[in-house]
Scaffold this active site. Structure first.
Site, PDB file in Angstrom:
ATOM      1  N   ASP A 182       0.819  -1.216   0.000  1.00  0.00           N
ATOM      2  CA  ASP A 182       0.000   0.000   0.000  1.00  0.00           C
ATOM      3  C   ASP A 182       0.852   1.265   0.000  1.00  0.00           C
ATOM      4  OD1 ASP A 182      -2.597  -0.865  -0.310  1.00  0.00           O
ATOM      5  OD2 ASP A 182      -2.753  -1.440   1.793  1.00  0.00           O
ATOM      6  N   CYS A 237      17.215  -7.355 -10.338  1.00  0.00           N
ATOM      7  CA  CYS A 237      17.879  -7.867  -9.134  1.00  0.00           C
ATOM      8  C   CYS A 237      18.332  -9.317  -9.339  1.00  0.00           C
ATOM      9  CB  CYS A 237      16.977  -7.685  -7.918  1.00  0.00           C
ATOM     10  SG  CYS A 237      17.935  -7.563  -6.395  1.00  0.00           S
ATOM     11  N   GLN A 293      21.364 -10.871 -11.666  1.00  0.00           N
ATOM     12  CA  GLN A 293      22.437 -11.770 -11.196  1.00  0.00           C
ATOM     13  C   GLN A 293      22.433 -13.057 -12.015  1.00  0.00           C
ATOM     14  OE1 GLN A 293      21.597 -12.203  -6.987  1.00  0.00           O
ATOM     15  NE2 GLN A 293      22.175 -10.105  -6.509  1.00  0.00           N
ATOM     16  N   HIS A 344      15.921  -2.105  -8.073  1.00  0.00           N
ATOM     17  CA  HIS A 344      14.503  -2.343  -8.415  1.00  0.00           C
ATOM     18  C   HIS A 344      13.898  -1.080  -9.031  1.00  0.00           C
ATOM     19  CE1 HIS A 344      13.911  -6.263  -6.407  1.00  0.00           C
ATOM     20  NE2 HIS A 344      14.922  -5.845  -5.661  1.00  0.00           N
ATOM     21  N   GLU A 400      11.272  -0.721 -10.568  1.00  0.00           N
ATOM     22  CA  GLU A 400       9.798  -0.678 -10.465  1.00  0.00           C
ATOM     23  C   GLU A 400       9.310   0.224  -9.340  1.00  0.00           C
ATOM     24  OE1 GLU A 400      11.720  -3.295  -9.813  1.00  0.00           O
ATOM     25  OE2 GLU A 400      10.940  -4.605  -8.222  1.00  0.00           O
TER      26      GLU A 400
HETATM   27  N1  GLN Z   1      18.563 -12.942  -3.712  1.00  0.00           N
HETATM   28  C1  GLN Z   1      19.324 -11.911  -4.329  1.00  0.00           C
HETATM   29  C2  GLN Z   1      20.139 -11.121  -3.319  1.00  0.00           C
HETATM   30  O1  GLN Z   1      19.857 -11.135  -2.158  1.00  0.00           O
HETATM   31  C3  GLN Z   1      18.444 -10.972  -5.121  1.00  0.00           C
HETATM   32  C4  GLN Z   1      17.490 -10.202  -4.292  1.00  0.00           C
HETATM   33  C5  GLN Z   1      16.355  -9.634  -5.080  1.00  0.00           C
HETATM   34  O2  GLN Z   1      16.080 -10.077  -6.194  1.00  0.00           O
HETATM   35  N2  GLN Z   1      15.650  -8.666  -4.526  1.00  0.00           N
HETATM   36  O3  GLN Z   1      21.084 -10.468  -3.684  1.00  0.00           O
END
Ligand code: GLN
Length: 553
Positions: A78, A396, A400, A527, A529
């Protein structure tokens, strides 16, 4: 500050009646929006009655998305709704849980804050709640502070929050109002909208000493005059304050529907505020945006590969809410109607033929995640979209994994992995951040990731730089692991570009392939978003959508 600029300091509490999940958060955000559109400064708070100190330690299938604020709080979705509707940055103080409130009362007690007094649940806990609300209002210099209390009235766990509302109202009778968002069922066998559950809910609220000023009536259909009058009479609310809130196609319609019911004027009247004169419709841009959510006929089809949806599609939508909204904003802005499809990462592990299905989509997105489940499936997807030149956006974990896939299949580093999954791997191309080692060793998991906004610098000429149109950016993060610098040179020599890095240069923030290799193959450690707003779509999402449109056959 000039006298006439002094904030009005009004408080609007939003509580729920009959049942949860009827859109209290969106209702609260929409009330904020219509007041903001009338020229007032608005802030919004969310109260979650659970013991968890923040939302960060809960599984997304339990709780939905964890929304990260600029100052690094792991909050409820929210807060994301408020940021998107109001186009403001919300901070830690605007989010509280029972756990957080008790924790600070106990910490204060331990440091003699209460000067030897006996510290009691009432009044000290409600005092702490009120203090936090006041601080948030003051920080934002808000004319209107909207406070949404999670859950439904009558639940034991929200009693102390209601007690805080009662106390605040007793002290400032002219400045505090309460709205109840309630549900009115239309049982199929009866075929008629029933008001009784709402009447009971209002009585329950009354027994906590709170007399709501407004009823926002959620139902499949609009509320008729007969029922408005019935509710007005039985609930002690004037009939113009009984607001019809029927189901809508898009949540972005709600502020406009509220205004059709005259809600902002009714609120101002209730709080004794004289309406400001305006020469422009404050909701004009919003209306244009809403038009776009309906008028775009051409589509853009995006597949989202995730894993947090064991309890059905509904939960998935919740777990990745900000990603979904960010995709929508960029699609609308590019003249497209977004068609989003959820796909389970696990399906791509057992059934390689399924990868062919990805050709049906204009673009593929892998959002953030944790742990090992579904990872090999995601890696298969990344390999497939890289080879088949399908636009790919990794966020994220999605970034990776993109680096891991590149290391395994291009650098031929067998078993390349992240320490999160395989600490024994010979090639930890993604490793734990130095600052995180102690947290993991000592099991300090709560609120300890690399959280919140950090700056990054972009490489000129890259896809990222072109998208943002600037060199310096700031984005929100939530991670413990990072691309291992020992592999960066090798990865770069093999063609991967690290186009975004932390200002000191030691942390990889964006990885991408050059445009001549692939139309869009880009991952962000942060992120994006969380910064996408209806009227300000996020440049990386827009760039991904544009590439996806280009990819259409
Ligand atoms: N698990 C990964 C990390 O801790 C990515 C985290 C995520 O996608 N928010 O770095």
């Amino acid at each position: 500050m000039k006298k006439d600029n002094k904030p009005l300091n009004k408080y609007i509490f939003v509580v729920g009646g009959v049942m949860s999940s009827v859109g209290k958060g969106i209702a609260a955000a929409s009330v904020g929006k219509i007041l903001q559109a009338k020229g007032y400064r608005v802030t919004a708070l969310k109260i979650d009655p659970y013991i968890n100190v923040d939302a960060g330690t809960m599984n997304p299938t339990e709780h939905g998305e964890v929304f990260v604020t600029k100052d690094g709080d792991e909050t409820d979705q929210d807060i994301g709704n408020y940021e998107r509707f109001l186009d403001i940055d919300i901070t830690k103080i605007n989010y509280m849980t029972t756990g957080r409130v008790y924790l600070s009362v106990i910490e204060k007690e331990r440091s003699m804050y209460y000067k030897g007094k006996c510290v009691e649940v009432v009044p000290h806990v409600p005092f702490e709640i009120i203090d936090r609300i006041n601080t948030a209002a003051k920080n934002a210099q808000a004319d209107f502070t909207i406070v949404e209390i999670g859950g439904t009235v009558g639940e034991y766990q929200s009693m102390l929050f209601l007690e805080a509302v009662r106390m605040l109202k007793t002290k400032n009778p002219k400045d505090v109002i309460t709205m109840m968002v309630s549900y009115l069922p239309i049982p199929s066998k009866v075929g008629e909208m029933k008001t009784k559950p709402t009447q009971y809910a209002v009585r329950t609220l009354n027994s906590a000493g709170i007399f709501p000023n407004f009823l926002l009536c959620r139902a499949e259909r609009s509320l008729d005059e007969v029922r408005k009058e019935k509710l007005a009479l039985s609930c002690n609310i004037s009939v113009e304050n009984i607001i019809s809130a029927p189901d809508v196609d898009s949540i972005y319609d709600i502020p406009l529907n509220f205004e059709k019911e005259g809600l902002s004027s009714a609120i101002l009247k209730e709080l004794g505020v004289k309406e400001k004169k305006q020469n422009k419709d404050g909701l004009l841009e919003w209306k244009n945006f809403v038009k776009k959510t309906k008028s775009n006929t051409k589509q853009v089809k995006i597949a989202i590969i995730g894993k947090y949806f064991e309890t059905g599609d509904f939960v998935l939508a919740d777990s990745y809410l900000s990603v979904i909204e960010a995709l929508k904003y960029s699609a609308y802005a590019t003249g497209r109607h977004p068609v989003l499809t959820w796909m389970n990462a696990l399906d791509f592990e057992s059934n390689p033929k399924k990868l062919e299905d990805l050709k049906k989509y204009d673009g593929v997105l892998i959002p953030g995640g944790f742990g090992s489940r579904g990872i090999e499936g995601k890696l298969n997807v990344i390999e497939y979209v890289r080879k088949n030149k399908i636009p790919y956006f990794g966020i994220c974990y999605g970034m990776q994994l993109m680096v891991i896939e590149y290391a395994r299949n291009i650098l031929k580093l067998e078993g390349a992995n992240t320490r999160e999954i395989d600490p024994k791997s010979k090639h930890l191309v993604v490793d734990v951040m130095e600052s995180q080692k102690e947290n993991i060793e000592k099991g300090k998991y709560g609120g300890s990731m690399r959280l919140g906004a950090y700056d990054a610098k972009l490489k000129k000429g890259s896809i990222a730089y072109t998208a943002y149109g600037q060199e310096n950016i700031s984005e929100r993060h939530r991670h413990r692991y990072e691309v291992n610098n020992e592999y960066v040179e090798r990865l770069e020599n093999a063609g991967l570009i690290f186009s975004g890095k932390s200002p000191s240069g030691d942390l990889c923030e964006i990885a991408e392939l050059p445009k001549k290799e692939h139309p869009f193959f880009l991952g962000a450690q942060f992120h994006p978003e969380f910064l996408a707003r209806p009227l300000r779509p996020h440049p990386l999402f827009t760039s991904f959508i544009q590439a996806s449109i280009k990819n259409q056959k």
